[in-house]
Motif scaffolding. Structure first.
Motif, PDB file in Angstrom:
ATOM      1  N   ILE A  24      -5.917  -3.968 -11.440  1.00  0.00           N
ATOM      2  CA  ILE A  24      -4.895  -5.014 -11.541  1.00  0.00           C
ATOM      3  C   ILE A  24      -3.676  -4.671 -10.693  1.00  0.00           C
ATOM      4  O   ILE A  24      -3.183  -5.491  -9.925  1.00  0.00           O
ATOM      5  CB  ILE A  24      -4.480  -5.210 -13.026  1.00  0.00           C
ATOM      6  N   TYR A  25      -3.233  -3.405 -10.789  1.00  0.00           N
ATOM      7  CA  TYR A  25      -2.054  -3.039 -10.004  1.00  0.00           C
ATOM      8  C   TYR A  25      -2.333  -3.077  -8.509  1.00  0.00           C
ATOM      9  O   TYR A  25      -1.481  -3.508  -7.726  1.00  0.00           O
ATOM     10  CB  TYR A  25      -1.534  -1.660 -10.433  1.00  0.00           C
ATOM     11  N   LEU A  27      -4.354  -5.064  -7.021  1.00  0.00           N
ATOM     12  CA  LEU A  27      -4.350  -6.480  -6.667  1.00  0.00           C
ATOM     13  C   LEU A  27      -2.917  -6.997  -6.578  1.00  0.00           C
ATOM     14  O   LEU A  27      -2.529  -7.686  -5.629  1.00  0.00           O
ATOM     15  CB  LEU A  27      -5.134  -7.242  -7.740  1.00  0.00           C
ATOM     16  N   LEU A  28      -2.117  -6.619  -7.584  1.00  0.00           N
ATOM     17  CA  LEU A  28      -0.732  -7.090  -7.602  1.00  0.00           C
ATOM     18  C   LEU A  28       0.040  -6.612  -6.389  1.00  0.00           C
ATOM     19  O   LEU A  28       0.827  -7.356  -5.801  1.00  0.00           O
ATOM     20  CB  LEU A  28      -0.039  -6.596  -8.885  1.00  0.00           C
ATOM     21  N   ILE A  29      -0.217  -5.373  -6.005  1.00  0.00           N
ATOM     22  CA  ILE A  29       0.522  -4.842  -4.861  1.00  0.00           C
ATOM     23  C   ILE A  29       0.086  -5.547  -3.584  1.00  0.00           C
ATOM     24  O   ILE A  29       0.917  -5.918  -2.743  1.00  0.00           O
ATOM     25  CB  ILE A  29       0.345  -3.318  -4.781  1.00  0.00           C
ATOM     26  N   ILE A  31      -1.013  -8.615  -3.390  1.00  0.00           N
ATOM     27  CA  ILE A  31      -0.426  -9.960  -3.421  1.00  0.00           C
ATOM     28  C   ILE A  31       1.056  -9.899  -3.075  1.00  0.00           C
ATOM     29  O   ILE A  31       1.555 -10.688  -2.275  1.00  0.00           O
ATOM     30  CB  ILE A  31      -0.634 -10.605  -4.810  1.00  0.00           C
ATOM     31  N   THR A  32       1.743  -8.933  -3.655  1.00  0.00           N
ATOM     32  CA  THR A  32       3.161  -8.783  -3.363  1.00  0.00           C
ATOM     33  C   THR A  32       3.399  -8.633  -1.865  1.00  0.00           C
ATOM     34  O   THR A  32       4.271  -9.283  -1.286  1.00  0.00           O
ATOM     35  CB  THR A  32       3.721  -7.534  -4.075  1.00  0.00           C
TER      36      THR A  32
END
Lengths: 287, 447, 304
Positions: A24-25, A27-29, A31-32
């Motif tokens: 998840i992290y 992916l989040l990074i 996307i960010t």
């Protein structure tokens, strides 16, 4: 099942959980990174000389930074006036939009009345008609009432939208009808139900509507372009176009202005998004 | 029941409004004809205005902040005519002509004097009947405009605007890059073929783009009209073919930047030239003041100035040097203006020598130019010191990029669209030109 | 749409009338303002579809001539096809991306507020800046994307020309739109997710359902009003797309990314204005949207 088996199972579940969290992290990074690119570019360009803005390879950290872009924007154009104008229009529009839309949406979501479906469909249908098709007749109409070159014109155009009604109605439908029933039995009027039950329960929806209305009005371009031709009345988006002239465009200054213009929008978003917290409506259910 | 009543009431309201709009449109139309019949004679009107009471006129323009001459012209006129107050309405340059048409829509009278930025937009305003014919009012002999008045005269024999700035195309070059290539500088008399060779040579010697064409259609292929035999409005575009072939081959050989990329990247020609990314740049005379400003502020900005020179525009074989393309900025009077006399007097004043001097002092080229105005421009600080650059200011013949036609705006749209298709390889040059011929043919065939 | 008053016992006509009046009083503030400032010019524009008008001369009634002319208008036909291609391309992609993003950011993760704000960035940042950076990154010869592709061994002549190529321009704009707008629809989904009942999830978990089953059978049905809203707005907004093309491709190369609203803008605003003709094009668009919306309405009420 033996003790150890349970432990192993727990252990592997825990490990699985860790793997999921890492994914998840990651992916989040990613996307960010993807989402931040334009902002980073904007900031980087806002410190450049105009001629360097579109040069390849992209120079993310300007070698010859120009902080004076941020002082020039205040002196080259009356930016403060533009910000004041935009803020005034945006705040009035957002308040009006919020009140009229949530009010009307309550009737569409929780009341029964004659012609409800037809009226609602008609509302949505009007969203489908592109503004470009009627903006000039509309402009001529408003001008005949001497509303051109007034902020009132922009407010009146933006404040009563079908979009807001539609959005609020969809969220009100998620609020359990039993709550309204109970309130009615307690003797609350429909206006009371709207004010004391629906509004407090729809904070995420209200936040959404505020954010959207704020962003749209703040960044609105074509409306102010046509209606506001006097410099002292212009809004930021129109004002920044003063840096685009017939034979040149000062992108460094435009980007510096855009960064400044972005700040209020971000403040609104940051301060409202705390209402996006699970369990608002369901908490009401229990109570 | 309720619904039906509401609906009925709403519809009735709409009908009333529509009728009102119709009524407004037709009554405005009648006013027009009345206005035509009772046209005042200029000279009297001008005097009357000079003596009369306080008058305020509203002047539509663009880039008020960027070009000092707008305000200086207004101030200059007000100083001579203390009873006149000139207000300005800056409609911005990007969509200026469409914005102007919108502001004038419904025969509105708020604007008195309107600046005209391009010919297609000018043709639009004539078609819409928003402009006052200037034939009877112009106080300067039409010959002084060097053939430009004829090019903006409509098919009804009237001209509706008076030019006050006349920009023309020249060739800018970067002296340092030519020195680096060990080549002779461009000259004031070059044919297109010679220029093409020069673009290739300088690129071969330095690896820098030989020329930077801007994405405008006129930038790439309008050389074709400089023989005076072809125009961009007559419906046959076969004469553009050799020029398209030339620029496409330059593009394919990588000696000039790629059109499609320039179009999407928004890289501006001034940035490319100032950064030394191109040895030459064919541009309008307006670019001169941009360059002079750049060089003036170079030191305080911590950059190196551009060592540039300018020469006359390259021309087709057999055409006299000094022939070039031009773009004009003109003033027109709103037909529905309530202060027509003063508006007309102001337009005349701006085009006169008093106006021309102000325009030249602010670095632009007045429509009625003279030795004096050229001297004013050449005396500007930072103007290239070589003889050739001064000589480059003298033109022999200027052809407008787009001569007037009542279809100018439609033709322009088609040509730009096909130009875009050719330059991005969506069509071959032959196909694109065939489509230009066909589509413009259709437009011209409409009554 | 479960009304409460319908369930309540009827007490004769006066009560019914009262109920209607109360409901209308809720709608009135928005509706009256909307009628005067938007609906009236809208209806006027619809009437114009059967007229010829340039804003200067008198309005002339010409029957269905505008619609007849449409059949012969290549720009219109290209815009029509492009608009549909764009809509089919963007709607499902944006829907999935925004829902996924909302689910992700509804988890209890650290810096959640930061991540949410960042996702909303492309939507709020000025279109000029966003379009400029997009075009730089996708620049055919010098942009980082193509340089990466070249480094991966794609031959120079096979590198996509993105916004500058007639075959890739539409895809480029679609990708741009998804990227720019997914934060916007994510916000709607986030708000929708706050209305879901966590107890239902817990109950399903106890019953042994896996994550996917919970999502599909528990969460998604609760999000139905939100999804309905998102699909309708996405569809309408895609049909009405204009400014993304205006900023990135200007409708080009050729007509490759010309859309109906772009065409309307050109017809009504850029050349000699033809308001009647522009209205006729918008009527086509209007009917197209109406059909799609009605189908979705049907679908949503059939599900209920």
């Amino acid at each position: 099942m033996s003790q150890t088996a349970v432990k192993v199972k727990e252990h592997s579940a825990k490990r699985q959980h860790t793997v999921v969290m890492v994914l998840i992290y990651a992916l989040l990074i990613a996307i960010t990174f993807l989402m931040l690119i334009p902002f980073v570019w904007m900031i980087s360009a806002s410190f450049k000389m105009n001629k360097d803005v579109f040069v390849f390879p992209i120079e993310w950290i300007p070698s010859n930074p120009r902080p004076q872009n941020y002082t020039d924007i205040w002196t080259r154009i009356p930016l403060l006036t533009f910000i004041g104008n935009t803020a005034k229009i945006t705040i009035i529009v957002t308040l009006l939009q919020l009140f009229t839309s949530s009010f009307a949406a309550y009737a569409f979501a929780k009341l029964n009345f004659k012609g409800k479906n037809v009226l609602f469909l008609g509302y949505i249908a009007t969203i489908a008609l592109p503004w470009q098709a009627y903006m000039v007749p509309q402009f001529m109409m408003m001008r005949s009432w001497e509303l051109n070159n007034t902020h009132l014109a922009i407010v009146l155009l933006q404040a009563f939208s079908a979009f807001g009604v539609f959005l609020m109605k969809q969220f009100y439908e998620g609020v359990p009808t039993e709550l309204c029933e109970a309130a009615r039995i307690d003797g609350l009027s429909e206006y009371g139900i709207w004010a004391r039950i629906m509004l407090p329960l729809s904070k995420p929806a209200i936040s959404t509507l505020i954010i959207f209305t704020f962003v749209n009005t703040w960044n609105d371009f074509l409306g102010p372009l046509i209606y506001l031709t006097k410099t002292e009345l212009k809004t930021i988006q129109i004002g920044l176009r003063m840096f685009i002239t017939q034979y040149s465009a000062e992108y460094g200054l435009i980007m510096a202005g855009s960064v400044v213009a972005l700040i209020p929008v971000l403040i609104v978003f940051l301060s409202l998004q705390k209402y996006f917290v699970q369990g608002v409506a369901s908490a009401g259910l229990k109570g | 029941m309720k619904m039906k009543k509401i609906l009925a009431a709403t519809l009735a309201g709409i009908m009333a409004l529509n009728l009102a709009a119709c009524g407004a449109a037709s009554s405005a139309a009648t006013e027009d004809t009345a206005g035509d019949a009772a046209e005042p004679a200029t000279s009297e009107a001008g005097e009357a205005a000079a003596e009369g009471e306080q008058v305020t006129i509203n002047w539509a323009l663009w880039d008020l902040e960027a070009n000092a001459y707008w305000q200086n012209l207004a101030d200059g006129y007000m100083a001579e005519h203390p009873n006149v107050k000139i207000e300005t309405t800056d409609l911005g340059s990007t969509d200026y002509m469409t914005q102007l048409a919108t502001q004038l829509s419904g025969n509105n009278s708020e604007l008195d004097v309107v600046s005209i930025k391009d010919i297609p937009g000018y043709s639009n305003l004539i078609n819409l009947g928003y402009l006052e014919p200037m034939n009877d009012y112009l106080t300067i002999p039409t010959e002084d405009f060097g053939g430009i008045i004829e090019q903006i005269t409509a098919s009804d024999g009237n001209f509706y605007a008076v030019p006050f700035i006349s920009s023309f195309w020249v060739l800018y070059y970067n002296k340092d890059i030519f020195d680096q290539a060990n080549m002779e500088y461009p000259t004031n008399d070059m044919t297109i073929e010679e220029w093409d060779q020069m673009i290739r040579d300088v690129h071969a010697a330095t690896g820098i783009y030989g020329n930077h064409y801007h994405t405008w259609r006129s930038d790439y292929t309008l050389f074709g009209v400089m023989d005076g035999e072809h125009t961009i409005i007559d419906g046959n575009y076969d004469f553009l073919l050799p020029y398209y072939e030339m620029v496409l081959s330059e593009q394919e050989d990588g000696v000039v930047p790629d059109y499609g990329e320039l179009k999407t990247s928004q890289l501006h020609y001034s940035a490319a030239f100032e950064n030394g990314q191109a040895a030459m740049c064919n541009q309008g005379s307006w670019f001169l003041s941009t360059l002079l400003n750049y060089n003036r502020d170079a030191e305080s900005n911590g950059v190196a100035p551009v060592n540039f020179g300018m020469v006359k525009y390259p021309h087709p074989d057999g055409v006299e040097a000094g022939t070039t393309l031009g773009q004009i900025t003109s003033l027109a009077v709103n037909k529905n203006s309530e202060n027509k006399e003063v508006a007309i007097d102001f337009v005349n004043w701006v085009a006169s020598e008093a106006g021309a001097t102000i325009v030249a002092q602010d670095g632009a080229f007045p429509a009625v130019s003279s030795e004096t105005t050229n001297q004013i421009i050449a005396a500007t600080e930072g103007f290239p010191e070589d003889e050739a650059s001064l000589e480059a200011l003298n033109t022999t013949q200027i052809y407008l990029e787009m001569p007037l036609s009542d279809k100018a705006s439609e033709i322009e749209s088609v040509l730009n669209e096909e130009h875009d298709a050719i330059m991005t390889y969506a069509k071959t040059a032959e196909e694109g030109i065939a489509d230009m011929n066909e589509r413009v043919g259709e437009i011209l065939a409409e009554e | 749409m479960s009304g409460t008053t319908a369930a309540a016992p009827e007490k004769g006509l006066p009560k019914k009338l009262r109920e209607n009046l109360i409901a209308y009083s809720f709608i009135a503030p928005n509706f009256i303002g909307f009628c005067i400032f938007t609906l009236v010019p809208m209806v006027f524009a619809i009437c114009l579809a059967f007229c010829d008008w340039d804003g200067a001369h008198a309005i002339e009634f010409i029957g269905i001539q505008n619609f007849v002319d449409l059949l012969d208008d290549d720009t219109f036909k290209a815009s029509f096809v492009n608009t549909i291609v764009y809509t089919v391309g963007t709607v499902p992609l944006t829907l999935v991306c925004s829902l996924g993003l909302a689910l992700l950011l509804n988890q209890k993760v650290k810096f959640r507020n930061l991540f949410r704000t960042v996702s909303f960035f492309p939507y709020v940042a000025s279109l000029v800046a966003v379009a400029a950076v997009w075009n730089m990154i996708f620049s055919p010869s010098m942009g980082p994307i193509n340089q990466l592709l070249a480094a991966l061994g794609v031959a120079q002549e096979n590198l996509p020309r993105w916004a500058a190529g007639k075959d890739t321009a539409m895809i480029t704009v679609i990708l741009f739109s998804v990227w720019k707008n997914m934060g916007y629809y994510m916000v709607i989904y986030l708000a929708g997710l706050q209305g879901t009942n966590p107890e239902l999830n817990e109950a399903a978990e106890l019953d042994g359902a896996n994550k996917w089953q919970i999502f599909w059978n528990v969460t998604l049905p609760q999000l139905r009003p939100t999804t309905f809203f998102v699909i309708i707005m996405l569809t309408i907004n895609s049909f009405k797309v204009y400014d993304q093309m205006y900023m990135i491709t200007q409708g080009g190369p050729g007509n490759a990314t010309m859309t109906l609203v772009y065409d309307i803008y050109n017809v009504a605003f850029v050349n000699t204005p033809r308001y009647g003709y522009a209205s006729a094009i918008s009527m086509v668009l209007f009917i197209l949207v109406l059909i799609v919306t009605l189908i979705q309405f049907r679908g949503s009420s059939a599900n209920e």
